[in-house]
Write a protein that holds these residues in place. Sequence first.
Motif, PDB file in Angstrom:
ATOM      1  N   ARG A 484      43.373  -0.353   0.923  1.00 58.93           N
ATOM      2  CA  ARG A 484      43.884   0.291  -0.286  1.00 58.93           C
ATOM      3  C   ARG A 484      43.399   1.731  -0.439  1.00 58.93           C
ATOM      4  NH1 ARG A 484      47.517  -2.487  -0.454  1.00 58.93           N
ATOM      5  NH2 ARG A 484      48.126  -4.072  -1.953  1.00 58.93           N
ATOM      6  N   GLY A 485      42.535   2.175   0.452  1.00 62.63           N
ATOM      7  CA  GLY A 485      42.063   3.552   0.367  1.00 62.63           C
ATOM      8  C   GLY A 485      41.072   3.742  -0.772  1.00 62.63           C
ATOM      9  N   ASP A 486      40.999   5.000  -1.260  1.00 62.78           N
ATOM     10  CA  ASP A 486      39.940   5.345  -2.208  1.00 62.78           C
ATOM     11  C   ASP A 486      40.359   5.170  -3.654  1.00 62.78           C
ATOM     12  OD1 ASP A 486      41.018   8.105  -3.269  1.00 62.78           O
ATOM     13  OD2 ASP A 486      41.432   7.995  -1.133  1.00 62.78           O
ATOM     14  N   GLY A 487      39.387   5.248  -4.522  1.00 64.26           N
ATOM     15  CA  GLY A 487      39.640   5.172  -5.962  1.00 64.26           C
ATOM     16  C   GLY A 487      39.148   3.856  -6.533  1.00 64.26           C
ATOM     17  N   TYR A 488      38.826   3.887  -7.820  1.00 66.84           N
ATOM     18  CA  TYR A 488      38.302   2.681  -8.472  1.00 66.84           C
ATOM     19  C   TYR A 488      39.308   1.534  -8.402  1.00 66.84           C
ATOM     20  CZ  TYR A 488      34.322   4.890 -10.948  1.00 66.84           C
ATOM     21  OH  TYR A 488      33.154   5.506 -11.286  1.00 66.84           O
ATOM     22  N   SER A 489      40.525   1.782  -8.925  1.00 65.80           N
ATOM     23  CA  SER A 489      41.473   0.673  -9.023  1.00 65.80           C
ATOM     24  C   SER A 489      41.870   0.173  -7.645  1.00 65.80           C
ATOM     25  CB  SER A 489      42.692   1.050  -9.843  1.00 65.80           C
ATOM     26  OG  SER A 489      42.989   2.410  -9.712  1.00 65.80           O
ATOM     27  N   SER A 490      41.971   1.103  -6.680  1.00 74.94           N
ATOM     28  CA  SER A 490      42.293   0.695  -5.312  1.00 74.94           C
ATOM     29  C   SER A 490      41.237  -0.252  -4.783  1.00 74.94           C
ATOM     30  CB  SER A 490      42.347   1.917  -4.395  1.00 74.94           C
ATOM     31  OG  SER A 490      43.242   2.856  -4.891  1.00 74.94           O
ATOM     32  N   ASN A 491      40.002  -0.010  -5.171  1.00 73.88           N
ATOM     33  CA  ASN A 491      38.931  -0.839  -4.648  1.00 73.88           C
ATOM     34  C   ASN A 491      38.764  -2.154  -5.391  1.00 73.88           C
ATOM     35  OD1 ASN A 491      37.505   0.275  -2.230  1.00 73.88           O
ATOM     36  ND2 ASN A 491      37.916   2.080  -3.475  1.00 73.88           N
ATOM     37  N   TYR A 492      39.090  -2.167  -6.684  1.00 71.35           N
ATOM     38  CA  TYR A 492      39.144  -3.466  -7.352  1.00 71.35           C
ATOM     39  C   TYR A 492      40.227  -4.311  -6.672  1.00 71.35           C
ATOM     40  CZ  TYR A 492      36.328  -1.246 -11.027  1.00 71.35           C
ATOM     41  OH  TYR A 492      35.344  -0.590 -11.713  1.00 71.35           O
ATOM     42  N   ALA A 493      41.360  -3.664  -6.369  1.00 70.36           N
ATOM     43  CA  ALA A 493      42.459  -4.379  -5.717  1.00 70.36           C
ATOM     44  C   ALA A 493      42.067  -4.803  -4.306  1.00 70.36           C
ATOM     45  CB  ALA A 493      43.699  -3.494  -5.679  1.00 70.36           C
ATOM     46  N   CYS A 494      41.374  -3.928  -3.598  1.00 67.65           N
ATOM     47  CA  CYS A 494      40.957  -4.220  -2.229  1.00 67.65           C
ATOM     48  C   CYS A 494      40.017  -5.426  -2.200  1.00 67.65           C
ATOM     49  CB  CYS A 494      40.266  -2.994  -1.633  1.00 67.65           C
ATOM     50  SG  CYS A 494      39.471  -3.278  -0.056  1.00 67.65           S
ATOM     51  N   GLY A 495      39.038  -5.434  -3.096  1.00 66.59           N
ATOM     52  CA  GLY A 495      38.087  -6.550  -3.155  1.00 66.59           C
ATOM     53  C   GLY A 495      38.799  -7.857  -3.441  1.00 66.59           C
ATOM     54  N   GLN A 496      39.756  -7.787  -4.357  1.00 68.47           N
ATOM     55  CA  GLN A 496      40.512  -8.989  -4.725  1.00 68.47           C
ATOM     56  C   GLN A 496      41.340  -9.507  -3.550  1.00 68.47           C
ATOM     57  OE1 GLN A 496      43.908  -8.419  -7.444  1.00 68.47           O
ATOM     58  NE2 GLN A 496      43.125 -10.177  -8.587  1.00 68.47           N
ATOM     59  N   LEU A 497      42.042  -8.573  -2.933  1.00 71.88           N
ATOM     60  CA  LEU A 497      42.936  -8.930  -1.840  1.00 71.88           C
ATOM     61  C   LEU A 497      42.164  -9.535  -0.666  1.00 71.88           C
ATOM     62  CD1 LEU A 497      45.994  -8.421  -1.430  1.00 71.88           C
ATOM     63  CD2 LEU A 497      45.370  -6.430  -0.092  1.00 71.88           C
ATOM     64  N   LEU A 498      41.050  -8.889  -0.318  1.00 70.63           N
ATOM     65  CA  LEU A 498      40.311  -9.361   0.849  1.00 70.63           C
ATOM     66  C   LEU A 498      39.493 -10.621   0.538  1.00 70.63           C
ATOM     67  CD1 LEU A 498      39.391  -5.977   2.537  1.00 70.63           C
ATOM     68  CD2 LEU A 498      41.099  -7.664   3.248  1.00 70.63           C
ATOM     69  N   ALA A 499      39.133 -10.808  -0.712  1.00 67.52           N
ATOM     70  CA  ALA A 499      38.488 -12.072  -1.085  1.00 67.52           C
ATOM     71  C   ALA A 499      39.493 -13.209  -0.915  1.00 67.52           C
ATOM     72  CB  ALA A 499      37.982 -12.005  -2.520  1.00 67.52           C
ATOM     73  N   ARG A 500      40.721 -12.965  -1.330  1.00 68.41           N
ATOM     74  CA  ARG A 500      41.774 -13.994  -1.173  1.00 68.41           C
ATOM     75  C   ARG A 500      42.049 -14.257   0.308  1.00 68.41           C
ATOM     76  NH1 ARG A 500      45.919 -12.167  -6.019  1.00 68.41           N
ATOM     77  NH2 ARG A 500      44.522 -12.790  -7.707  1.00 68.41           N
ATOM     78  N   TYR A 501      42.061 -13.182   1.057  1.00 65.52           N
ATOM     79  CA  TYR A 501      42.262 -13.286   2.498  1.00 65.52           C
ATOM     80  C   TYR A 501      41.149 -14.147   3.115  1.00 65.52           C
ATOM     81  CZ  TYR A 501      42.415 -11.495   7.342  1.00 65.52           C
ATOM     82  OH  TYR A 501      42.467 -11.375   8.713  1.00 65.52           O
ATOM     83  N   ALA A 502      39.905 -13.872   2.687  1.00 64.20           N
ATOM     84  CA  ALA A 502      38.760 -14.626   3.204  1.00 64.20           C
ATOM     85  C   ALA A 502      38.842 -16.093   2.793  1.00 64.20           C
ATOM     86  CB  ALA A 502      37.457 -14.010   2.705  1.00 64.20           C
ATOM     87  N   LEU A 503      39.285 -16.344   1.572  1.00 65.98           N
ATOM     88  CA  LEU A 503      39.421 -17.725   1.096  1.00 65.98           C
ATOM     89  C   LEU A 503      40.462 -18.476   1.920  1.00 65.98           C
ATOM     90  CD1 LEU A 503      39.295 -17.042  -2.739  1.00 65.98           C
ATOM     91  CD2 LEU A 503      37.674 -18.489  -1.486  1.00 65.98           C
ATOM     92  N   ASN A 504      41.574 -17.808   2.194  1.00 64.01           N
ATOM     93  CA  ASN A 504      42.620 -18.409   3.020  1.00 64.01           C
ATOM     94  C   ASN A 504      42.113 -18.734   4.406  1.00 64.01           C
ATOM     95  OD1 ASN A 504      44.697 -18.511   1.249  1.00 64.01           O
ATOM     96  ND2 ASN A 504      45.442 -16.446   1.735  1.00 64.01           N
ATOM     97  N   LYS A 505      41.408 -17.766   4.972  1.00 64.59           N
ATOM     98  CA  LYS A 505      40.885 -17.923   6.326  1.00 64.59           C
ATOM     99  C   LYS A 505      39.899 -19.070   6.381  1.00 64.59           C
ATOM    100  CE  LYS A 505      40.866 -14.684   9.869  1.00 64.59           C
ATOM    101  NZ  LYS A 505      40.357 -13.524  10.553  1.00 64.59           N
ATOM    102  N   GLN A 506      39.035 -19.107   5.380  1.00 65.89           N
ATOM    103  CA  GLN A 506      38.022 -20.144   5.336  1.00 65.89           C
ATOM    104  C   GLN A 506      38.697 -21.498   5.197  1.00 65.89           C
ATOM    105  OE1 GLN A 506      35.760 -20.933   1.948  1.00 65.89           O
ATOM    106  NE2 GLN A 506      33.794 -20.900   3.005  1.00 65.89           N
ATOM    107  N   GLY A 507      39.734 -21.533   4.336  1.00 63.23           N
ATOM    108  CA  GLY A 507      40.507 -22.756   4.170  1.00 63.23           C
ATOM    109  C   GLY A 507      41.119 -23.173   5.488  1.00 63.23           C
ATOM    110  N   GLY A 508      41.651 -22.175   6.224  1.00 66.76           N
ATOM    111  CA  GLY A 508      42.291 -22.448   7.504  1.00 66.76           C
ATOM    112  C   GLY A 508      41.331 -22.954   8.546  1.00 66.76           C
ATOM    113  N   ASN A 509      40.089 -22.432   8.500  1.00 68.09           N
ATOM    114  CA  ASN A 509      39.090 -22.827   9.498  1.00 68.09           C
ATOM    115  C   ASN A 509      38.671 -24.279   9.356  1.00 68.09           C
ATOM    116  OD1 ASN A 509      39.089 -20.376  10.647  1.00 68.09           O
ATOM    117  ND2 ASN A 509      37.221 -19.621   9.663  1.00 68.09           N
ATOM    118  N   LYS A 510      38.737 -24.761   8.115  1.00 68.81           N
ATOM    119  CA  LYS A 510      38.136 -26.081   7.874  1.00 68.81           C
ATOM    120  C   LYS A 510      39.072 -27.220   8.224  1.00 68.81           C
ATOM    121  CE  LYS A 510      34.316 -25.132   4.952  1.00 68.81           C
ATOM    122  NZ  LYS A 510      33.769 -25.029   3.626  1.00 68.81           N
TER     123      LYS A 510
END
Lengths: 510, 401
Positions: A484-510
């Motif tokens: 998402r690049g720089d900026g506050y809101s971009s980074n709130y969005a980035c953290g959210q998006l990649l947390a979801r990505y990590a949750l999906n991946k973790q779900g997939g691994n199990k």
Amino acid sequence: MRYDFVVVGSGCAGLAAACELKQAGKKVLLIEQHNLPGGCASSFVRGRFEFDPSLHELCTIGSVENPGITRKQLEAYGVNINWQKVPDCFRIVSEYSDGSLMDVTMPSGKEAFIAKMAEYVPDSKKATEDMFELFAEISAGLEYTSQGDENLNGKVLMEKFPNLLKIGSYPCMPVFKKLGFSQKAIDILSTYWSYLGVDMDHLSFLHYSQMVESYVELSAYIPEHTSHEISVAMVEAFRNMGGECLFNCRATEFIFDNKKCVGVKTTAGDIECDCVLANINPDIIYAKMMPEHAVPEREKRLSAARKGRYGARMFTAHFGLNKTAEELGIKDYSIFMPSTADSSKEYESLKKIATNNYTIFLCYNIVNPNFSPEGTSVVSFTTTYTSPEDWNKVTQENYFNVKDEIAKKFVGLLKEKTGIDIKDAIEEVAIASPMTFSRYLGVPEGSAYGFETRDWDGIIARTMGMEFDYTINGLIPIGTSGIRGDGYSSNYACGQLLARYALNKQGGNK
Amino acid sequence: MALKIKMSKIGILDVIKFATLHKTREKIIAKHPANPIKADYPINNLAKTLHPDAQDLVIDEIIEHIGADAKTYILKSADNKPCAYFRAGQYLSVLMTIGDSLVTRPYSISSSPKWALEGKYAITVRNNPEGFAAKFIIDEWEKGDHVTVSAPEGTFYYDALRDNEEIVAIAGGSGITPFLSMAYAIRDGIENFNLTIIFGSKTEEAILFKSELDKISAECNKVKVIHVLSDEKKEGYEHGLITVDLIKKYAPYNSSIFICGSESMYNFVMPEVEKIGLDKKYVRCELLGVTKNVTSCKGYPENIPATFNIKVKQGFEEYNITANSDEPVLVALERAGINAPSRCRSGECGFCRSKLLSGEVFCPEENEYRRFADIQYGYIHPCAAFAISDLELEVPGSYLG
């Protein structure tokens, strides 16, 4: 000590990721190397003043009735902030590309923005209207594509969003020209370039459109009590959901089992986990915090391709003044003062300390009269450097002088360009250089913008290529270097998006 | 749809270009070499040099100031590299293990910033037989001992953007140290302002750094020193206390006033300075620590018991400790041997910021420097907070020691 997830670094992306993971019911530990959360989103106190080290404004808050994505995201975590609306979009005092004087104030709200453009540049009405129509198509199109690959229908895309598809790979400049803007109009529209750290010849138009549409349609907001208020409220929300956090706890190394990251070595001991989300620039992770054999070849190539083009090495000067904004004749919240509106020229000037005369001046009391004690006001100057070369030569011995001289120059430029003279009202001063930002954020060269979102490495290309990124099992870099690049809101969005990505991946691994 | 933008002549090529942006990106990435990544940045290195987590120093020389009952310690960097540079007037937070306690004390650097580049600092400690840390240093520190200190800290320095270039320094006793450093910095060409030091001592014999100050003012016309003796009348010295008339006698028109001394000196001098009628911005005081007599503070509640229990969480450890209600919470942490972060010990720097999970504290108004949102969300600065109930406290880790 074992967790599902460890989030390293409580910058905007780290805080959002921690909240998101906790909301999904995971066992989450957030560690932060300082005793304060937020990274850039923080505050500091000098005498009777509290200062915001970095936030200009957020364009994704919106009103209660028409909330933007960040307001919605934070509210979903249980974070409530007293947002204060910024009255105008911006004032810019500069020179048009043809060398003539430019002093333009742009309002928020689409209709008002279009009308004002037409007032400054009489032939620009149609093009501005078209631009907003294009913005709307882009937003709708990107929302449609973000619904997920399975539902994506090329035919629908072609029918509904043809302009998006045609301009999607272009930087701003050729699109402005195709829209029929004159150079004068382009000069005004270029004002926001410095927010993204890449000039109009190299910045993706889609990236630009996402930001400017939001600014104009939703207005900008700042929190009542500096951005520390946002960060500390997010920590509170995370704790309330059962999250654990450690401050003054530094991650020194990621623990690997073969090619899989299985934990973090920290100053509070070793911590095991299934997955780490690291709010750290990937170059630093790969070079300093993990075994070389575990760094994927593709990441080495990516780093080489980026050639160390870190975005926006920050410089800010903050002043607590013993006079009110009114007494000092300050009327605008933000005044952009580049030496020229030509963003490519200005990008070049920003490489050197001597030639960088671009400062953005803010007066917080214009938005929030209670920002500082009665009879006082708080102002700041911000600039960024597009090359580290001059700063690389600074030594211990001349460091304080270099900082002071730049701040002095900006105080002088403000007077010269606007007539506002703050010199005799300065009660407190704090100056932050790229060294300061590097100290507090741990970022390369004091850059707060990650890697430049330039040409092939723009956020659209990064987002479309997400499947290629994140090649390390159990370790996901998050933050400004990300999709998402720089900026506050971009980074709130980035953290959210990649947390979801990590949750999906973790779900997939199990 | 009204709007039809045409970029290149063949629209479909634009569409393909957009649809394959990520593949193009991968192609560009693949063309670059897979060399090991380096992350070595001069900017970050300088930031580390200027702001190390901690500095390991060795006591190189001890100078006794007999009449003043103080000692100056010359501290050299253990690795012979330069120490962190500083602005004259800044302090070091010194970490000490005294018995079972792990304590810090802030001491102004009394040497020239130039010395830091040569790998040394000087700090001066006045003996205080009732004092905990000062007595320990005077009695125990010996040449060759290692001492752990913070990076230089604090904002008590001359700032050309903020201050008048005429500075009148009012010093009492060992409060001379930051001004001595400033005087050296002016002499060495590091700082550029006029410094008039009005220096209160009890007797001529008790004047700290008299010969150094005389020497600097003889060499450098930007530094002037006026000695004021409270307990002795002598020719060539002012006599009595530092009153508004005395300040006005020596203060050039339109000066900034800097003040550093003991609590009793502040109590006398501050009302005198106020009589000059200067704006707040022209009067700056070095931090003084917190009150030793909290029960007399405005707003302190009645019937507070002498001790409380504090449940402390730090990292993954938990401690149950006892706090005296008349001492800052930080002191209770230190007495329990907990390595809690602290620097200014005056409430100002916020380095000890901790989360109060339950219970109540009293924070004296004159030490209230907390961030607005911190007050709102229950964070305290333990160095400037007194327990008025049992507490549950989450303390951050420390990099010092």
